[in-house]
Design an enzyme around this catalytic site. Structure first.
Site, PDB file in Angstrom:
ATOM      1  N   CYS A 120       0.841  -1.196   0.000  1.00 21.26           N
ATOM      2  CA  CYS A 120       0.000   0.000   0.000  1.00 21.26           C
ATOM      3  C   CYS A 120       0.880   1.251   0.000  1.00 21.26           C
ATOM      4  O   CYS A 120       1.538   1.538  -0.987  1.00 21.26           O
ATOM      5  CB  CYS A 120      -0.955  -0.050   1.197  1.00 21.26           C
ATOM      6  SG  CYS A 120      -2.360   1.067   1.034  1.00 21.26           S
ATOM      7  N   HIS A 123      -3.463  -5.740   0.956  1.00 25.75           N
ATOM      8  CA  HIS A 123      -2.801  -5.942   2.251  1.00 25.75           C
ATOM      9  C   HIS A 123      -2.743  -7.422   2.632  1.00 25.75           C
ATOM     10  O   HIS A 123      -3.689  -7.929   3.224  1.00 25.75           O
ATOM     11  CB  HIS A 123      -3.577  -5.217   3.346  1.00 25.75           C
ATOM     12  CG  HIS A 123      -3.418  -3.737   3.321  1.00 25.75           C
ATOM     13  ND1 HIS A 123      -2.446  -3.077   4.027  1.00 25.75           N
ATOM     14  CD2 HIS A 123      -4.127  -2.783   2.675  1.00 25.75           C
ATOM     15  CE1 HIS A 123      -2.557  -1.770   3.821  1.00 25.75           C
ATOM     16  NE2 HIS A 123      -3.568  -1.556   3.006  1.00 25.75           N
ATOM     17  N   GLU A 142      -1.110  -8.664   5.068  1.00 27.43           N
ATOM     18  CA  GLU A 142      -1.097  -8.798   6.529  1.00 27.43           C
ATOM     19  C   GLU A 142      -2.508  -8.725   7.110  1.00 27.43           C
ATOM     20  O   GLU A 142      -2.728  -9.111   8.251  1.00 27.43           O
ATOM     21  CB  GLU A 142      -0.170  -7.743   7.150  1.00 27.43           C
ATOM     22  CG  GLU A 142      -0.765  -6.362   7.360  1.00 27.43           C
ATOM     23  CD  GLU A 142      -0.855  -5.502   6.083  1.00 27.43           C
ATOM     24  OE1 GLU A 142      -0.604  -6.035   4.977  1.00 27.43           O
ATOM     25  OE2 GLU A 142      -1.191  -4.312   6.197  1.00 27.43           O
TER      26      GLU A 142
END
Lengths: 229, 759
Positions: free
Chosen positions: A86, A201, A203
């Site tokens: 990002c 993302h 994560e």
């Protein structure tokens, strides 16, 4: 092996990345303040999401001058793995470690939602064993990837496009493109294949508790690649 | 001291009555300086002093076994066990948002965040209850867009997920939109920080953004009718990047043990933070304004003291720890300016350019503001509300009626809003916005989850302020129960018109009394909140709009529940009260054959007038319902749960179908199927009024889906708790919502209607 997450002022996914790497994947992870150098024994550097310097001037445009970036550049040149997520992706393109730019989403709004990604290259250090179609969240206002025609051709010719936005069945369609990115590009690598930038993302999709563990494939691919050396 | 003469006109311009000015003279024993007049003016504004509301607010129950900090501090704190505590508060930013929606909303977010992290808690969630006027009005669309963008840009940038909220569109908010913001934080119990200027000799340190001329008299501005007639300079501009840095710097400062007290400069800026910190600690504070970093040239003491520039903090630091504090603050690039020190004389003493410009007993300004018991009179409009339910003719097509309700902007999906908010950052959002009756966040490294919600149906409060007030609390508590949580506590934001109008004050008083009773019966203490009066323009006040934010805890054996059906064949039950009638419902606002010229429906984006009466609420039944649902959850008897609210039973059933969507995945390739939905097959009983059965918004009702093998146990448990339980039908694998011969709709059509954009 050892991972590091760079903390810029305004980073806000730094702790999430540490959690995913250390708690979920079991990799010792160091937080590196933007004024410091990344230690030499770090194998995987993550540039996390967020709003470094408040996105002032342009997303990533100020963070590229942070002292830590010099050591990131050196690490990239030495072939260590660098993952920009990002805002981290935005910083990597501003630092010219990856080609292209990220423009405002065509809807002109911040967009936070799950998307499907087609794993175009499944042989980079980051995508070994990553399924052909994965689901991850995006959360950005400037994720619209753009590059000139020659640049796009070079990306295609060199196989640098790693992820493309697609539908649930893996079809790369205009409807599945959330932000107007050229060629539905969601993530690219450098020519050497050791620097990956992506808007989605991983994560945030690394545990079933969060509804999906597809992001974990990506993190574990990098870890396995490094452990095997 | 300044030479400007204090005239009665100047006193009146500062919003002080002649009697209040006499109190100022009595306290000082002399004429105030202009700076002092400004200080009294903001500190004794309704926004800061609660002078009209304080007496009524005393009826809220504020204590509970787990309450660590109640009202009076920056935010309430409740013990979670595991050496953790949850800190939360709601606030309004209505007036600024009506003028400048983007910055008004953004600074509202910034302000409530500061209330949380100054207590030592890391902000983990934001919630935004919003009230707008008719959505077809282009000006309203501009306001809606600006407010949402303001909330998004601030919250997204600071990395705090916006996980829940609610939005109503109602004509009474046409001139006065409501923008409330709630923040929830998580802290280690031993790092609780209070806003007290303790220890004479300790240093008073300023950090964050420099002070400018923006927002002077913002607090007084929020205490006046008709924001549109006010100056734009009272609206502040936010800097979320500085906001993010002061979050990190403050939490690190608290963790380091260097600070003994911290308060943000919010309403009334440096004035409020310095007097309140001194007053709470029973000390004095002396500050030198020449040391305040300033971003405008030539600011005088009055301007510096009253500025409401954003992202500014005041900390009290012992001298021996100033180096530690300075290192932290400078590393985060937020500055570290020693303004003065804590004194033991109880005075707020302000120096500027070598002169004392204000010297006032801190406790007199902060805690001894005038208090009023405004006159209260029952409003005449209440006599026009029918006492008995109005009979309703059946609409031509029940399925069509349901689709209209699902399209109604107040009921329809708010995906268009929350997709603009980062609701996943911090990787703790387990039940996302739109997926449950409350949002659910995991607490990492513990078996706990927190449930958070905001609620406030003002239609019912307008029809019957006391019952409506009870309903707001009941719904908030019920919503956290629906996702599996035990309610821990509540924060309230009370949005009303001008309290000096007896009719407005009467509704305020009744609403609060109703809420307080519900809090007592349901066992949810109030740990803090905010009052926003003067939401009134052109003589028209908003509906009485109390909004509650409720926090609950889910800890095994409690499990997280969501509304979406899980398994075909599960039995569907309606639990709780009776449908009563259609009073106060959205259906009654849309379908008004007697009133509309076309003898039929109003456009769902432009609903007709509210039709009463307010349904009845039995608090004992509400409590029994919530206790029953929690016990059934502990025993693993419930697979899906959803409360009945706007749109009643039919909309609740439709939402359970819509949220049942799942995809099948091929594990090898990761490819998914298209989303597949479950449906509902419902038997419609013989009822007197089918419209009421389908669409009534009577309280204390919920849907629960149960495995067929466990229905006997569920029924026995309901019996034990004296909660009515009615079998409605079962979850089907047909992806259709079928109600006998009344309606039969594909879930895809329900979904399409529900995802309708309002503009």
């Amino acid at each position: 092996m050892k991972a590091a997450v760079i903390v810029f002022p305004g980073s806000n996914c730094d702790e999430d990345c540490r959690w995913a790497l250390q708690h979920v994947c079991g990799v010792p992870t160091e937080m590196v303040w933007f004024r410091h150098r990344v230690p030499d024994d770090v194998d995987l550097i993550v540039l996390p999401g967020g709003f470094s310097y408040g996105d002032y001037l342009r997303a990533g445009a100020l963070a590229r001058f942070a002292p830590a970036m010099e050591s990131v550049r050196e690490a990239a040149e030495k072939g260590r793995l660098v993952l920009g997520i990002c805002n981290g992706f935005q910083i990597l393109v501003e630092a010219h470690l990856l080609p292209g730019v990220l423009l405002r989403n065509t809807c002109l709004q911040f967009l936070c939602k799950d998307v499907f990604l087609k794993t175009v290259r499944r042989d980079t250090p980051f995508t070994l064993g990553v399924p052909e179609v994965v689901r991850m969240p995006i959360a950005h206002g400037m994720g619209n990837y753009y590059i000139d025609t020659d640049g796009l051709k070079a990306l295609q010719d060199n196989g640098q496009i790693v992820f493309q936005y697609c539908d649930h069945a893996g079809r790369v369609t205009a409807e599945s493109n959330p932000n107007g990115s050229l060629d539905n590009i969601a993530g690219i690598v450098n020519r050497a294949g050791n620097v990956l930038g992506m808007m989605p993302h991983p994560e945030r999709a690394a545990e079933d508790a969060l509804g999906c563990h597809d992001g974990r494939y990506l993190l574990e691919s990098a870890i396995r690649y490094l452990i095997k050396g | 001291m300044q030479e400007i003469a204090i005239t009665p006109e100047l006193v009146a311009q500062h919003g002080l009555t002649p009697e209040e000015y006499q109190s100022v003279l009595d306290i000082l024993g002399r004429e105030p300086t202009l700076t002092e007049l400004g200080i009294f003016s903001v500190m004794w504004s309704e926004h800061c002093s609660y002078k009209c509301s304080k007496r009524t607010l005393k009826c809220f129950p504020t204590r509970g076994p787990n309450v660590l900090v109640g009202p009076g501090e920056n935010a309430g704190v409740i013990d979670l066990g595991h050496n953790l505590a949850v800190c939360f508060k709601i606030e309004s930013h209505n007036h600024p948002s009506a003028i400048e929606p983007y910055n008004g909303a953004a600074t509202g977010v910034g302000g409530i965040l500061r209330d949380i992290f100054t207590m030592g808690a890391r902000p983990i969630a934001m919630l935004n209850p919003l009230r707008f006027g008719r959505i077809t009005d282009p000006h309203m669309q501009w306001l809606v867009g600006g407010v949402i963008a303001g909330i998004a840009d601030y919250g997204n940038c600071v990395g705090v997920p916006t996980v829940a909220g609610d939005i109503y569109f109602q004509d009474c908010y046409e001139q006065n939109i409501l923008v409330n913001v709630m923040c929830v934080g998580l802290m280690r119990k031993d790092q609780l920080m209070l806003a007290r200027a303790q220890g004479p000799g300790n240093l008073v340190v300023y950090y964050g953004s420099p002070t400018g001329r923006d927002g002077i008299h913002g607090a007084t501005f929020a205490s006046k009718e008709d924001p549109h007639s006010q100056q734009r300079s009272a609206v502040q501009v936010g800097d979320p990047f500085m906001g993010k840095k002061i979050i990190e710097a403050t939490l690190e400062l608290i963790a380091s043990g260097a600070a003994v007290g911290i308060q943000d400069m919010g309403a009334a800026g440096l004035t409020c933070s310095s007097c309140e910190m001194a007053s709470r600690a029973g000390t004095g504070v002396e500050i030198d304004l020449d040391r305040v970093p300033q971003r405008a040239d030539g600011m005088n003491a009055y301007e510096i003291m009253l500025s409401e520039s954003q992202e500014r903090m005041l900390a009290v630091i012992p001298r021996e720890k100033i180096d530690t504090a300075r290192e932290i603050l400078e590393r985060w690039e937020v500055g570290c300016h020693i303004l003065g020190e804590v004194k033991n004389d109880g005075l707020l003493r302000v120096k500027h350019r070598g002169r004392v410009v204000a010297e006032i007993p801190a406790v007199k300004i902060a805690d001894q503001s005038p208090q009023y018991s405004p006159e209260a009179r029952r409003p005449a409009y209440l006599d026009t509300i029918p006492a008995a339910p109005v009979p309703y003719p059946a609409p031509p097509d029940w399925g069509d009626a349901l689709l209209r309700l699902l399209r109604c902007p107040t009921i329809a999906s708010k995906r268009w809003v929350y997709s603009q908010y980062d609701h996943m950052v911090q990787t703790a959002t387990v039940v996302r916005p739109g997926d449950g009756d409350a949002a659910v966040l995991r607490v990492k490294d513990t078996p706990m989850h927190l449930a958070v919600t905001v609620d406030g149906n003002s239609t019912m409060c307008w029809l019957d302020p006391e019952t409506g007030g009870k309903m707001v609390v009941a719904e908030g508590a019920r919503n956290v129960v629906m996702v599996g949580a035990e309610p821990l506590g509540l924060t309230d934001c009370l949005n009303f018109g001008n309290p000096n109008k007896p009719e407005v004050f009467w509704t305020f008083d009744k609403c609060v009394r109703g809420m307080a009773e519900a809090c007592r019966v349901l066992g949810t203490p109030v740990t803090g909140g905010n009052v926003s009066f003067y939401n009134e323009s052109k003589g028209l006040a908003v509906f009485p709009t109390p909004i509650v934010g409720v926090v609950g805890k889910i800890e095994p054996p409690l499990r997280i529940l969501t509304p979406g059906w899980k398994n075909a064949g599960d039995r569907i039950f309606l639990v709780g009260g009776h449908e009563q009638h259609l009073g106060g419902s959205i259906f009654a606002q849309l379908w008004q054959p007697q009133q509309t010229a076309r003898a039929g429906y109003y456009d769902e984006r432009e609903p007709g007038p509210v039709i009463g009466p307010c349904p009845l609420l039995d608090l004992e039944l509400e409590r029994a319902l919530q206790q029953f649902l929690l016990e059934a959850n502990r025993r693993g008897l419930i697979n899906a749960a959803h409360d009945l609210s706007e749109g009643g039973l039919a909309v609740a059933l439709a939402e359970c179908c819509i949220k049942s969507g799942r995809e099948k995945m091929d594990p090898e390739s990761g490819r998914r199927s298209a989303v597949e939905y479950l449906g509902a097959n419902i038997e419609v009983p013989k009822v007197k009024c089918l419209a009421s059965w389908l669409f009534s918004e009577a309280p204390s009702r919920a849907l629960a889906a149960c495995d067929p093998a466990k229905t006997a146990e569920l029924a026995a448990l309901a019996n034990d708790f004296h909660v009515p339980l009615v079998a409605l039908g079962e979850v089907s694998d047909t992806a259709r919502m079928t109600l006998g011969k009344v309606m039969d709709l594909p879930v895809a059509e329900l979904l399409r209607a529900h995802e309708t954009l309002p503009f």
